[in-house]
Scaffold this active site. Structure first.
Site, mmCIF file in Angstrom:
data_model
loop_
_atom_site.group_PDB
_atom_site.id
_atom_site.type_symbol
_atom_site.label_atom_id
_atom_site.label_comp_id
_atom_site.label_asym_id
_atom_site.label_seq_id
_atom_site.Cartn_x
_atom_site.Cartn_y
_atom_site.Cartn_z
ATOM 1 N N PHE A 53 24.821 73.561 100.864
ATOM 2 C CA PHE A 53 23.787 73.965 99.921
ATOM 3 C C PHE A 53 22.635 72.979 99.996
ATOM 4 C CE2 PHE A 53 27.587 75.647 97.409
ATOM 5 C CZ PHE A 53 27.470 76.902 97.961
ATOM 6 N N GLU A 54 21.419 73.478 99.966
ATOM 7 C CA GLU A 54 20.239 72.653 100.189
ATOM 8 C C GLU A 54 20.087 71.504 99.196
ATOM 9 O OE1 GLU A 54 16.950 75.344 97.847
ATOM 10 O OE2 GLU A 54 17.502 75.919 99.870
ATOM 11 N N LEU A 55 20.692 71.614 98.012
ATOM 12 C CA LEU A 55 20.531 70.549 97.026
ATOM 13 C C LEU A 55 21.413 69.331 97.310
ATOM 14 C CD1 LEU A 55 23.295 71.070 95.328
ATOM 15 C CD2 LEU A 55 21.884 72.660 94.029
ATOM 16 N N GLY A 56 22.234 69.399 98.365
ATOM 17 C CA GLY A 56 23.005 68.238 98.766
ATOM 18 C C GLY A 56 24.495 68.353 98.593
#
Length: 258
Positions: A53-56
């Site tokens: 997921f792009e948020l880490g």
């Protein structure tokens, strides 16, 4: 084509999306239906994919996927890595390590360009939306991109109102000339599955969903894709795939109900 198994258009789309993921791949997953597809693939034919997921958040094992999107901590349960948005995009995606970018969109055009930023009307008024997030980075740097969207005339246009995330731009080798790797591989709607012509890069019809006609597919698009002489039906979900979506992955219909 008919089947005795009852399933929703959402479930068919989720299954078609899961089929695009191969075991061992690193998958950059966007909000919505891609979440369901990714976890379905991981529970079936691709147990060794890495969900990012792009948020880490990397490779979580959630007991439930929550209701607040990717920022819902329930979705992060037992993640292998908790890091930052910048780390995911810079240290992983921009280094060319992501095999598949799996995205949703507000609008898509005949060459796979995505708009999630704004829409205008004939009177000059604009409505703004969420914008890129990590969508531009994923569409620009992943080795291939899979997109899901509702099959509606206003969403499938010859040209998008605003290019948030690049597909094949104006077709041919233009994407490559701009130094971008990869490109769109599949578009999955609630009526059909599309690919892209290897030369022109224009959208090409790959399959039509069961109980849908070619006329219905084309009537709900603002452009005409490339249509092969013979177009098969999309393979329906299995009973086990439907059960997994309904009972294990999204029992509260956090995504299926949207």
């Amino acid at each position: 084509m008919t089947t005795n198994l009852e399933y929703s258009s959402f479930e068919l789309m989720a299954v078609a999306g899961a089929r695009e993921l191969k075991d061992g791949e690193i998958v950059g997953v966007g909000l919505g239906l891609p979440v369901v597809s990714a976890f379905l693939a991981k529970r079936t034919h691709a147990p060794n994919i890495t969900v990012m997921f792009e948020l880490g958040v990397v490779d979580p094992e959630p007991l439930e996927i929550g209701v607040d999107g990717l920022s819902d901590p329930r979705l992060w349960y037992r993640a292998k890595i908790h890091t930052s948005f910048a780390d995911m995009l810079g240290a992983v995606l921009h280094r060319g390590l992501v095999d598949v970018g799996f995205l949703g969109a507000l609008e898509i055009d005949a060459y796979g360009n995505l708009n999630t930023t704004l829409l205008g009307d004939p009177h000059g008024k604009f409505r703004r939306f969420t914008g890129s997030g990590g969508g531009n980075d994923i569409a620009s740097s992943a080795r291939r991109t899979v997109v899901t969207i509702r099959h509606e005339t206003r969403k499938l246009n010859e040209a998008v109102s605003f290019i948030t995330s690049p597909g094949y731009l104006r077709g041919g080798d233009e994407r490559q000339k701009h130094g971008l790797v990869g490109g769109p591989a599949r578009l999955i709607t609630d009526k059909a599955v599309f690919g892209y012509d290897p030369e022109s890069k224009r959208m090409k019809l790959e399959s039509i969903h069961p109980n849908t006609t070619l006329e219905e597919v084309l009537a709900n698009m603002s452009f005409r894709p490339i249509i092969p002489e013979r177009v098969p039906f999309t393979e329906p979900p299995t009973a086990e795939q439907v059960r997994l979506i309904r009972e294990e992955i999204d029992p509260q219909k956090a995504y299926a109900g949207g």
